[in-house]
Design a protein around this motif. Structure first.
Motif, mmCIF file in Angstrom:
data_model
loop_
_atom_site.group_PDB
_atom_site.id
_atom_site.type_symbol
_atom_site.label_atom_id
_atom_site.label_comp_id
_atom_site.label_asym_id
_atom_site.label_seq_id
_atom_site.Cartn_x
_atom_site.Cartn_y
_atom_site.Cartn_z
ATOM 1 N N THR A 286 85.956 31.583 -12.569
ATOM 2 C CA THR A 286 84.982 30.781 -11.274
ATOM 3 C C THR A 286 83.947 30.311 -11.033
ATOM 4 N N ASN B 66 79.100 32.186 0.108
ATOM 5 C CA ASN B 66 78.807 31.859 -0.885
ATOM 6 C C ASN B 66 80.978 30.972 -1.411
ATOM 7 N N HIS B 67 80.804 30.186 -1.545
ATOM 8 C CA HIS B 67 82.111 29.171 -2.037
ATOM 9 C C HIS B 67 82.915 29.512 -3.302
ATOM 10 N N TYR B 68 83.810 29.714 -3.927
ATOM 11 C CA TYR B 68 83.914 30.303 -5.501
ATOM 12 C C TYR B 68 85.727 29.506 -5.888
ATOM 13 N N ASN C 198 93.677 29.190 -6.129
ATOM 14 C CA ASN C 198 92.836 28.993 -4.879
ATOM 15 C C ASN C 198 93.564 28.193 -3.792
ATOM 16 N N MET D 281 80.209 28.903 -8.656
ATOM 17 C CA MET D 281 80.249 28.480 -7.373
ATOM 18 C C MET D 281 79.845 26.945 -6.828
ATOM 19 N N ARG E 222 88.333 28.756 -8.461
ATOM 20 C CA ARG E 222 88.725 29.361 -10.296
ATOM 21 C C ARG E 222 89.733 27.995 -10.622
#
Length: 639
Positions: A301, A343-345, A328, A303, A347
């Protein structure tokens, strides 16, 4: 001799001819021009370690998002009958020996009984192919599950619970709204910090949902101290398990209280144990698991620091959008939002993560270029002129004219602009989604749903969506231009007339200033259920006629939820209606109690303790949507 001379004469001639042809061919040869690169191609050409590789093929993606397995599993749990015998070639003695081996290395109470044998045989007879497919999907999800379960000291065998709950489909949604791999209801998800909004649903996020499931299961074990009962509570709720224990005379073995549990839960734990058995002894029953095209360890992943769509990421990294969606599943609109404080991740397969992190600045720059291309709505009332003045100021400056000049002859053209609302229609094409459409037109998803009366974010192929945009358009005003008047004697009458004309213009300017001040003081009121213009007018100290004038209303009918422009009368206090006063008196007189939930309590039993209180009252006061409560919770009771 003559032939030799002729040959010597012709050789130079042919040589010159050949050279001339070469010159002509070089002149007429087409010039090869390098095609102009797009912004996307230009940025990608500078990427470091750019490598096109697809780790997940289409068949594997289809398998991971297949809804059939979930529907089959959901049907089995709801309709399976542990008491119905099944004809399948598996001896009871052999099954007992294998179950004993499983029990020796598991914290669950795995004991032979006829009901468990019936369910195992039913799955082996009817669901062999389904388990072959599920075991392939398990290769991707199980490493993730095991890491989280070990962190919370939850038995690793709980990973089979996700197979029973969702058939390992992160997009699975039950008939009652439970969502994701672990089938969280909305209220329970919120309780365990799973965010659900227009953009994301973290109940479908494998990592976050697994973390929440581990916390929930760990908490339930502290209450019941038995993993079989924890499984039963996961399906039926702790309240129903407590009732079943009481109705069974205090017995706490799952098989002893099973008949007092809800029908679906009666087959739930046996289905879990049967799934565990099939995974442990699949080779002995000729079940050959399919292989996963990608493992969890082959992904990572990163950010994301600004809003980006899956399409932008797909174009930049040469990775199919379907693969990004697969990895995702928590993003509902195929957009990774940017929200302050969160925070958004993202993958991706490990090679793509390497490309992303090596070229982050260029990737964000491309996203900004795409953002700048979108048509933006105009929110400002005033357009700035090239000189820095506003359009209204520029027009006003042309009106500051001499009172001694005659304006009756030559016309003057004054150009300005104004904002108008335009209605457009967007035809939904293949690959469109409501998030991308809203970005294209610079509007919000909720506005599109409101204009088209959509109940959810799904849009049908070929449908025409109504879009309303605010656009600035040019305006042209024809005015009289100044022309010198004929030379006359400057008499007293002329001077008086000039003064009167100037005073009239001063009043007009003052009226304009008043209107601008009113706009600054104005506010918007959202019409509530039961409101009417009379009650709103009294509340703000204005008249019904004024409200109609400010909002261009032809009659006194107003719809609940609509917005009204209001300019409150500062000298008149806001008036409360009788109904509002009554509600305040009731609210102030009502005492708020705090009730600590005890073991075995239910909302119904708590409501009975307080006269006039209903289950719905308690749910409303405590902002809960289900009737599942657990010991230790504090509930607000008004009465």
């Amino acid at each position: 001799m003559n032939k030799t001379k002729i040959a010597l004469f012709l050789v130079p001639f042919f040589s010159l001819n050949i050279l001339a042809q070469d010159a002509v061919s070089q002149e007429t040869a087409p010039q090869i021009t390098t095609p102009k690169l797009s912004v996307l191609d230009s940025i990608k050409s500078t990427f470091v370690d750019h490598e096109i590789a697809s780790c997940v093929d289409k068949e594997w993606m289809d398998e991971l998002t297949n809804q059939d397995l979930f529907k089959e599993m959901e049907f089995d749990i709801a309709h399976i009958n542990p008491d119905e015998k099944v004809d399948y070639d598996l001896s009871t003695d052999l099954l007992k020996a294998r179950l004993k081996e499983m029990d020796a290395k598991s914290p669950f109470n795995i004991e032979y009984n006829q009901g468990l044998e019936n369910i195992i045989k039913s799955f082996l007879k009817n669901r062999k192919r389904s388990y072959e497919r599920l075991m392939a999907i398990s290769e991707y999800y199980f490493p993730m599950f095991e890491a989280a379960l070990a962190k919370y000291d939850v038995p690793l065998e709980i990973k089979y619970l996700a197979v029973v709950e969702s058939a390992l489909n992160p997009h699975a949604k039950s008939r009652v709204g439970a969502t994701g791999l672990w089938q969280f209801m909305f209220a329970t998800g919120k309780q365990y910090n799973l965010d659900v909004s227009s953009y994301i649903d973290e109940r479908s996020d494998p990592l976050k949902a697994t973390e929440a499931a581990c916390q929930y299961l760990s908490n339930m074990y502290k209450i019941f101290g038995d993993w079989d009962l924890v499984l039963a509570s996961y399906n039926a709720g702790p309240g129903n398990v407590s009732k079943a224990i009481r109705r069974s005379g205090g017995q706490q073995n799952y098989w002893n209280i099973r008949k007092n549990l809800p029908k679906e839960t009666q087959g739930y734990v046996p289905a879990f144990l049967a799934t565990m058995y099939i995974y442990e002894y699949h080779k002995e029953h000729g079940i050959e698991p399919k292989r996963a095209a990608i493992s969890y360890f082959a992904t990572d992943t990163v950010m994301v620091k600004r809003e980006m769509s899956f399409k932008q990421i797909s174009d930049l990294l040469d990775i199919p959008e379907a693969q990004i969606k697969l990895l995702n599943p928590g993003y509902k609109l195929d957009v990774i939002p940017s929200v302050k404080g969160k925070n958004h991740y993202l993958r991706l397969p490990v090679p793509k993560i390497a490309v992303f992190t090596s070229n982050e600045d260029k990737i964000y720059a491309y996203a900004q270029i795409e953002e700048d291309k979108r048509e933006k709505p105009y929110f400002s009332r005033k357009a700035t002129s090239p000189t820095g003045n506003t359009t209204e100021t520029a027009i006003a400056s042309t009106e500051a004219r001499s009172p001694y000049v005659d304006y009756s002859e030559e016309p003057e053209i004054v150009r300005g602009s104004k904002i108008v609302t335009k209605t457009k229609y967007h035809t939904v094409r293949k690959g469109d989604n409501i998030g991308e459409i809203s970005q294209k037109y610079g509007v919000t998803v909720s506005e599109i749903k409101k204009w088209n009366r959509l109940k959810n974010n799904n849009v049908m192929l070929g449908a025409k969506l109504k879009i309303q945009t605010n656009e600035r358009v040019a305006t042209t005003v024809v005015k009289k231009t100044p022309k010198p008047a004929a030379k006359t004697k400057d008499t007293t009458e002329t001077a008086i007339a000039a003064v009167e004309k100037q005073e009239a213009k001063t009043k007009e300017v003052a009226a304009d200033d008043t209107e601008n001040k009113e706009d600054e003081k104005s506010e918007f009121y959202v019409v509530q259920k039961g409101d009417n213009l009379n009650s709103i007018a009294r509340k703000y100290g204005v008249t019904v006629a004024e409200i109609k004038e400010w909002n261009s209303l032809e009659d006194t009918n107003v719809l609940s939820g609509s917005k009204l422009k209001l300019i409150p009368n500062e000298n008149v206090p806001v008036i409360e209606t009788k109904a509002e006063k009554a509600q305040q008196q009731i609210a102030s007189s009502a005492k708020v109690h705090q009730y600590l939930v005890q073991k075995g309590d239910s909302l119904f039993s708590i409501a009975k303790k307080y006269p006039g209180v209903t289950v719905e009252n308690i749910k409303k006061w405590n902002d809960i949507s289900s009737e599942n409560i657990k010991p230790g919770m504090k509930l607000k009771i008004q009465g």
